[in-house]
Design an enzyme around this catalytic site. Structure first.
Site, PDB file in Angstrom:
ATOM      1  N   HIS A 173      32.384  86.481  67.596  1.00 39.76           N
ATOM      2  CA  HIS A 173      33.203  87.822  67.180  1.00 39.76           C
ATOM      3  C   HIS A 173      34.245  88.145  68.240  1.00 39.76           C
ATOM      4  CE1 HIS A 173      29.569  89.028  64.291  1.00 39.76           C
ATOM      5  NE2 HIS A 173      30.512  88.087  63.873  1.00 39.76           N
ATOM      6  N   PRO A 180      12.078  94.055  68.939  1.00 36.76           N
ATOM      7  CA  PRO A 180      11.125  95.134  69.121  1.00 36.76           C
ATOM      8  C   PRO A 180      10.825  95.333  67.489  1.00 36.76           C
ATOM      9  CG  PRO A 180      12.621  95.847  70.523  1.00 36.76           C
ATOM     10  CD  PRO A 180      13.176  94.650  69.818  1.00 36.76           C
ATOM     11  N   CYS A 203      52.555  86.488  68.347  1.00 37.02           N
ATOM     12  CA  CYS A 203      52.718  85.376  69.181  1.00 37.02           C
ATOM     13  C   CYS A 203      51.653  84.603  69.852  1.00 37.02           C
ATOM     14  CB  CYS A 203      53.879  85.751  70.008  1.00 37.02           C
ATOM     15  SG  CYS A 203      53.289  86.896  71.462  1.00 37.02           S
ATOM     16  N   ARG A 230      35.175 101.332  75.331  1.00 35.05           N
ATOM     17  CA  ARG A 230      33.996 100.354  75.063  1.00 35.05           C
ATOM     18  C   ARG A 230      34.115  99.442  76.480  1.00 35.05           C
ATOM     19  NH1 ARG A 230      33.326  98.139  69.381  1.00 35.05           N
ATOM     20  NH2 ARG A 230      31.699  96.963  70.412  1.00 35.05           N
ATOM     21  N   ASN A 249      27.921  89.158  70.260  1.00 32.43           N
ATOM     22  CA  ASN A 249      28.379  90.137  71.166  1.00 32.43           C
ATOM     23  C   ASN A 249      29.743  89.995  71.702  1.00 32.43           C
ATOM     24  OD1 ASN A 249      25.856  91.049  70.582  1.00 32.43           O
ATOM     25  ND2 ASN A 249      24.882  90.597  72.576  1.00 32.43           N
TER      26      ASN A 249
HETATM   27  C1  BV8 Z   1      34.448  87.554  57.351  1.00 33.06           C
HETATM   28  C2  BV8 Z   1      33.190  92.995  66.662  1.00 33.06           C
HETATM   29  C3  BV8 Z   1      35.584  87.126  55.603  1.00 33.06           C
HETATM   30  C4  BV8 Z   1      34.075  94.169  66.484  1.00 33.06           C
HETATM   31  C5  BV8 Z   1      31.562  92.751  64.737  1.00 33.06           C
HETATM   32  C6  BV8 Z   1      29.132  87.442  53.402  1.00 33.06           C
HETATM   33  C7  BV8 Z   1      29.965  86.336  53.671  1.00 33.06           C
HETATM   34  C8  BV8 Z   1      31.026  86.526  54.554  1.00 33.06           C
HETATM   35  C9  BV8 Z   1      31.277  87.850  54.789  1.00 33.06           C
HETATM   36  C10 BV8 Z   1      30.554  88.904  54.491  1.00 33.06           C
HETATM   37  C11 BV8 Z   1      29.541  88.624  53.636  1.00 33.06           C
HETATM   38  N1  BV8 Z   1      29.225  89.792  53.404  1.00 33.06           N
HETATM   39  C12 BV8 Z   1      29.786  90.781  53.888  1.00 33.06           C
HETATM   40  C13 BV8 Z   1      30.701  90.295  54.578  1.00 33.06           C
HETATM   41  C14 BV8 Z   1      31.717  90.921  55.173  1.00 33.06           C
HETATM   42  C15 BV8 Z   1      31.377  91.510  56.905  1.00 33.06           C
HETATM   43  C16 BV8 Z   1      29.747  91.704  56.966  1.00 33.06           C
HETATM   44  O1  BV8 Z   1      29.148  90.951  57.201  1.00 33.06           O
HETATM   45  N2  BV8 Z   1      29.525  93.076  56.595  1.00 33.06           N
HETATM   46  C17 BV8 Z   1      28.294  93.569  56.794  1.00 33.06           C
HETATM   47  C18 BV8 Z   1      28.170  94.520  57.568  1.00 33.06           C
HETATM   48  C19 BV8 Z   1      27.709  93.672  55.527  1.00 33.06           C
HETATM   49  N3  BV8 Z   1      31.901  90.404  57.487  1.00 33.06           N
HETATM   50  C20 BV8 Z   1      33.041  90.180  58.024  1.00 33.06           C
HETATM   51  O2  BV8 Z   1      33.836  91.005  57.846  1.00 33.06           O
HETATM   52  C21 BV8 Z   1      33.351  89.039  58.968  1.00 33.06           C
HETATM   53  N4  BV8 Z   1      34.471  88.463  58.737  1.00 33.06           N
HETATM   54  O3  BV8 Z   1      33.358  87.167  56.873  1.00 33.06           O
HETATM   55  O4  BV8 Z   1      35.683  87.457  56.966  1.00 33.06           O
HETATM   56  C22 BV8 Z   1      37.111  86.356  55.447  1.00 33.06           C
HETATM   57  C23 BV8 Z   1      36.990  85.187  54.503  1.00 33.06           C
HETATM   58  C24 BV8 Z   1      38.023  84.644  54.534  1.00 33.06           C
HETATM   59  C25 BV8 Z   1      39.179  85.414  54.737  1.00 33.06           C
HETATM   60  C26 BV8 Z   1      39.456  86.724  55.345  1.00 33.06           C
HETATM   61  C27 BV8 Z   1      38.140  87.185  55.413  1.00 33.06           C
HETATM   62  C28 BV8 Z   1      33.490  89.429  60.491  1.00 33.06           C
HETATM   63  C29 BV8 Z   1      32.455  90.251  61.011  1.00 33.06           C
HETATM   64  C30 BV8 Z   1      32.512  90.521  62.483  1.00 33.06           C
HETATM   65  C31 BV8 Z   1      32.711  92.047  62.519  1.00 33.06           C
HETATM   66  N5  BV8 Z   1      32.886  92.404  63.930  1.00 33.06           N
HETATM   67  N6  BV8 Z   1      31.980  92.929  66.099  1.00 33.06           N
HETATM   68  C32 BV8 Z   1      33.314  95.364  67.363  1.00 33.06           C
HETATM   69  O5  BV8 Z   1      32.321  95.019  68.072  1.00 33.06           O
HETATM   70  O6  BV8 Z   1      33.929  96.610  67.472  1.00 33.06           O
HETATM   71  S1  BV8 Z   1      30.256  92.903  63.930  1.00 33.06           S
HETATM   72  C33 BV8 Z   1      29.012  93.608  64.935  1.00 33.06           C
HETATM   73  O7  BV8 Z   1      27.994  93.737  64.441  1.00 33.06           O
HETATM   74  C34 BV8 Z   1      28.857  93.219  66.458  1.00 33.06           C
HETATM   75  O8  BV8 Z   1      29.455  91.837  66.574  1.00 33.06           O
HETATM   76  C35 BV8 Z   1      27.281  93.093  66.467  1.00 33.06           C
HETATM   77  O9  BV8 Z   1      27.059  92.280  67.300  1.00 33.06           O
HETATM   78  C36 BV8 Z   1      27.287  92.475  64.999  1.00 33.06           C
HETATM   79  C37 BV8 Z   1      25.846  92.370  64.443  1.00 33.06           C
HETATM   80  O10 BV8 Z   1      25.101  93.400  64.668  1.00 33.06           O
HETATM   81  P1  BV8 Z   1      23.931  93.192  65.588  1.00 33.06           P
HETATM   82  O11 BV8 Z   1      24.309  92.440  66.893  1.00 33.06           O
HETATM   83  O12 BV8 Z   1      22.620  92.552  65.030  1.00 33.06           O
HETATM   84  O13 BV8 Z   1      23.366  94.701  66.063  1.00 33.06           O
HETATM   85  P2  BV8 Z   1      22.372  95.571  65.229  1.00 33.06           P
HETATM   86  O14 BV8 Z   1      22.661  97.047  65.963  1.00 33.06           O
HETATM   87  O15 BV8 Z   1      22.752  95.515  63.829  1.00 33.06           O
HETATM   88  O16 BV8 Z   1      21.037  95.200  65.684  1.00 33.06           O
HETATM   89  C38 BV8 Z   1      20.528  95.277  66.847  1.00 33.06           C
HETATM   90  C39 BV8 Z   1      19.185  94.909  66.875  1.00 33.06           C
HETATM   91  O17 BV8 Z   1      18.562  94.751  68.249  1.00 33.06           O
HETATM   92  C40 BV8 Z   1      18.167  95.479  66.082  1.00 33.06           C
HETATM   93  O18 BV8 Z   1      17.448  94.656  65.139  1.00 33.06           O
HETATM   94  C41 BV8 Z   1      17.201  96.058  67.098  1.00 33.06           C
HETATM   95  O19 BV8 Z   1      15.889  96.232  66.705  1.00 33.06           O
HETATM   96  C42 BV8 Z   1      17.306  95.047  68.329  1.00 33.06           C
HETATM   97  N7  BV8 Z   1      17.177  95.518  69.534  1.00 33.06           N
HETATM   98  C43 BV8 Z   1      17.088  96.732  70.094  1.00 33.06           C
HETATM   99  N8  BV8 Z   1      16.809  96.776  71.602  1.00 33.06           N
HETATM  100  C44 BV8 Z   1      16.338  95.474  71.732  1.00 33.06           C
HETATM  101  C45 BV8 Z   1      16.644  94.836  70.388  1.00 33.06           C
HETATM  102  N9  BV8 Z   1      16.390  93.415  70.666  1.00 33.06           N
HETATM  103  C46 BV8 Z   1      16.006  93.061  71.665  1.00 33.06           C
HETATM  104  N10 BV8 Z   1      15.646  93.857  72.754  1.00 33.06           N
HETATM  105  C47 BV8 Z   1      16.004  94.980  73.073  1.00 33.06           C
HETATM  106  N11 BV8 Z   1      15.807  95.486  74.050  1.00 33.06           N
HETATM  107 ZN    ZN Z   2      53.644  89.062  70.947  1.00 29.74          ZN
END
Ligand code: BV8
Ligand code: ZN
Length: 258
Positions: A125, A222, A136, A76, A108
């Site tokens: 993120h 979109p 470390c 990636r 992102n």
């Molecule tokens: C945490 C890095 C807790 C890795 C990513 C409530 C509160 C807190 C947490 C949670 C909660 N509910 C659930 C959770 C847990 C979880 C979560 O949210 N799960 C979801 C899926 C239900 N959250 C977590 O785990 C977070 N941590 O809260 O910790 C905690 C607390 C205390 C102690 C310990 C722990 C951490 C979340 C971070 C995860 N990491 N990325 C990697 O990339 O490999 S998330 C990943 O999703 C990316 O960062 C990405 O950016 C992000 C969000 O997705 P989008 O960017 O929106 O992308 P998506 O494809 O979904 O949408 C794209 C959009 O673009 C579409 O709408 C489309 O129509 C549009 N589009 C398409 N083409 C275009 C366009 N728009 C404009 N122009 C175009 N041309």
């Molecule tokens: Zn180390």
């Protein structure tokens, strides 16, 4: 065939607010990088339809299969570094000159915002551009780490394994990042939500914060999202087309050199 009429006609009732606003926040997701050639996560054929996040984007997955996870992130990183920022990224970099107080908050990890020149940036993120050691804190540019060890995580001098410097599901966000982003969202007069499906928390909660604190909410996507009902203006177009058009339209209703 452009989806938007240009020049973009802003709703009359928004022009005074957009004309005199001093504080703006842009919140971006994977959609802003689509026109650079990178997959989004949840669109058809997106990243999470190629692999399951629990198999690749959690600390547990890394512990279970370090070589598989490392290679996936190395690949990636290779793809992200091989593409270029698109007009949407460059338009947002200009917003730092247009607004006295501007903050770009991104979900992102592809590194395209800093490459487009954005400086006032919060990468909620983390980033693919670095590898780090959880024990470390040692950090190494991802390109160097992958060159050193393309198929398995490099071993740190302290004995730990280097991992991509991204936030996995179930991990907390970088210290202070969410607090700073929430503070900026609560003060924003304009809040732009671009290219995000609003699925991931706590990041997506920023849209609600901005809305509750009275920001003028503009969505560029979109497709509709769960937050579309809150938007004062929704531009149903790709970011690479909509953002430059929106930037010109806002400049047209602002006194020069504000
Ligand atoms: C945490 C890095 C807790 C890795 C990513 C409530 C509160 C807190 C947490 C949670 C909660 N509910 C659930 C959770 C847990 C979880 C979560 O949210 N799960 C979801 C899926 C239900 N959250 C977590 O785990 C977070 N941590 O809260 O910790 C905690 C607390 C205390 C102690 C310990 C722990 C951490 C979340 C971070 C995860 N990491 N990325 C990697 O990339 O490999 S998330 C990943 O999703 C990316 O960062 C990405 O950016 C992000 C969000 O997705 P989008 O960017 O929106 O992308 P998506 O494809 O979904 O949408 C794209 C959009 O673009 C579409 O709408 C489309 O129509 C549009 N589009 C398409 N083409 C275009 C366009 N728009 C404009 N122009 C175009 N041309
Ligand atoms: Zn180390």
């Amino acid at each position: 065939m452009p989806l938007l009429d240009t020049p973009l006609e802003l709703p009359a009732e928004l022009r005074p607010r957009l004309g005199k606003a001093r504080r703006a926040v842009a919140f971006t997701g994977a959609g802003i990088s689509k026109e650079s050639g990178l997959d989004t996560f949840r669109d058809v054929g997106g990243v999470w339809q190629q692999v399951r996040p629990e198999d690749m984007a959690t600390l547990d997955a890394f512990r279970r299969r370090p070589a598989v996870v490392w290679s996936w992130y190395a690949e990636r990183w290779g793809r992200a570094s091989a593409v270029a920022p698109n007009p949407a990224h460059f338009a947002l970099a200009r917003w730092e000159e247009i607004f006295p107080y501007f903050t770009l908050v991104t979900q992102n990890v592809d590194g395209l915002h800093p490459r487009a020149g954005s400086r006032r940036l919060i990468e909620l993120h983390g980033t693919l551009a670095w590898a780090r050691c959880d024990f470390c804190g040692f950090r190494l540019p991802m390109g160097e780490a992958v060159a050193k060890s393309p198929d398995r995580p490099p071993v740190c001098d302290c004995g730990g394994l280097l991992r991509p410097a991204v936030v996995w599901f179930g991990e907390t966000l970088p210290p202070g990042a969410m607090e700073r982003a929430t503070e900026e969202a609560s003060l924003a007069e304009i809040f732009l939500s671009i290219g995000t499906s609003g699925n991931v928390y706590p990041a997506a909660g920023l849209i609600d914060v901005a809305h509750q604190c009275g920001a003028c909410l503009i969505e560029i996507n979109p497709e509709p999202t769960p937050f579309s009902r809150l938007a004062h203006l929704s531009l149903r177009a790709p970011a690479g087309e909509a953002l430059p058009a929106l930037t010109e339209a806002i400049l047209a209703c602002r006194p020069p050199n504000t």
